[in-house]
Design an enzyme around this catalytic site. Sequence first.
Site, PDB file in Angstrom:
ATOM      1  N   SER A 170      -2.674  -2.194  10.490  1.00 33.19           N
ATOM      2  CA  SER A 170      -2.127  -3.171   9.548  1.00 33.19           C
ATOM      3  C   SER A 170      -0.766  -2.674   9.064  1.00 33.19           C
ATOM      4  O   SER A 170       0.121  -2.450   9.875  1.00 33.19           O
ATOM      5  CB  SER A 170      -3.107  -3.411   8.395  1.00 33.19           C
ATOM      6  OG  SER A 170      -2.636  -4.425   7.523  1.00 33.19           O
ATOM      7  N   HIS A 196      -2.539  -6.821  12.054  1.00 34.76           N
ATOM      8  CA  HIS A 196      -2.457  -7.940  11.108  1.00 34.76           C
ATOM      9  C   HIS A 196      -1.043  -8.509  11.122  1.00 34.76           C
ATOM     10  O   HIS A 196      -0.092  -7.844  10.715  1.00 34.76           O
ATOM     11  CB  HIS A 196      -2.809  -7.475   9.696  1.00 34.76           C
ATOM     12  CG  HIS A 196      -4.228  -7.047   9.545  1.00 34.76           C
ATOM     13  ND1 HIS A 196      -4.643  -6.213   8.531  1.00 34.76           N
ATOM     14  CD2 HIS A 196      -5.349  -7.349  10.275  1.00 34.76           C
ATOM     15  CE1 HIS A 196      -5.956  -6.010   8.646  1.00 34.76           C
ATOM     16  NE2 HIS A 196      -6.396  -6.688   9.692  1.00 34.76           N
ATOM     17  N   ASP A 292     -10.418  -3.280   6.517  1.00 31.95           N
ATOM     18  CA  ASP A 292     -10.732  -3.973   7.764  1.00 31.95           C
ATOM     19  C   ASP A 292     -10.850  -2.948   8.893  1.00 31.95           C
ATOM     20  O   ASP A 292      -9.962  -2.129   9.085  1.00 31.95           O
ATOM     21  CB  ASP A 292      -9.634  -4.997   8.085  1.00 31.95           C
ATOM     22  CG  ASP A 292     -10.025  -5.935   9.217  1.00 31.95           C
ATOM     23  OD1 ASP A 292     -11.238  -6.141   9.434  1.00 31.95           O
ATOM     24  OD2 ASP A 292      -9.116  -6.469   9.880  1.00 31.95           O
TER      25      ASP A 292
END
EC number: 3.1.1.61
Length: 357
Positions: A170, A196, A292
């Site tokens: 991310s 992401h 995540d």
Amino acid sequence: MTAAKIKVLCVDDSALIRSLMSEIINSQPDMEVVGTAPDPLVARDLIKRVNPDVLTLDVEMPRMDGLDFLERLMRLRPMPVLMVSSLTERGSEITMRALELGAVDFVTKPKLGIREGLLDYTQTIADKIRAASRARVRARAEQSAGAAPVAPMLRAPLLSTEKLIIVGASTGGTEAIKDFLTPLPPDSPAVMIVQHMPAGFTKSFAHRLNGLCRITVKEAEHGERVLPGYAYIAPGDSHLLLARSGANYVAHLSQEAPVNRHRPSVDVLFDSAAIHGGKNVTGVILTGMGKDGARGMLRMREAGAYNLAQDEQSCIVFGMPKEAIAAGGVHEVVPLHQMSQRVMAHLATFGARAQRV
């Protein structure tokens, strides 16, 4: 004693965007806008006066090119920068370059006049500013030092079991993924990646990486076979899953609801890799905000995968790796510059080329 608020300086040539960004940021209890600037030249003077913790910067600016300003800033006065980008092909190319130059992350420009969805947008900006304020930012010269050596090719005989490298990242991940992929040899097992990123940016990201790597890097397409020597980037706004078609691995794209507020989600990819890849998978979790991938990495480990996490010192934001380690899904914690070599060294322990053609 209350913690000091995160000081934000907003730089954008649009007075409307400056006003909206100020409204969003000032609505948060832990941050405040300490100044706004219509161009980089005004911003340069304001930085000296207000000493912001985070700078939000429009990618396309008058008077001085935003990239020129960012490059000088990261060389002379490194600080966390969050790019604000338009959803255009040119905007996505400039954004990718900005991330290479040291910007921590980016957000797309808000849709003016559309109040619906502004709440989600507010949450996204606030989260990214919080992550940026904690980011490890280094001067440009330091970032390019110590390039990773080329990982060795896998010269052992073929094995019938096809190996896979599954990656999640991310905040700070675009550069970390580049540093991970560029040393991989042409005969590397297939790599599947969730970074992401919103729709409209992943194609530019894949294209840029493809020009730098010895493997082929592309945006994943639904139903295509997952092949050795390729890296597949999850398209923005689509989950990427590993699936099987007979003996072959294939990529599956899904528009199911966001998971952990993300689509694509690292957990979704990792869960599918646990089911369909099992012990053939080597999992890698890189720099990023939030959790995540933590649960999915544990599921991969339980299914027989071998997992590595980026260490705190080399992370821009030590969020996702930290959570994956805490959940018990990680075998090894490795500095970014050693990650490719460690993955290939692990694959070499199979005494096989780790692929089937």
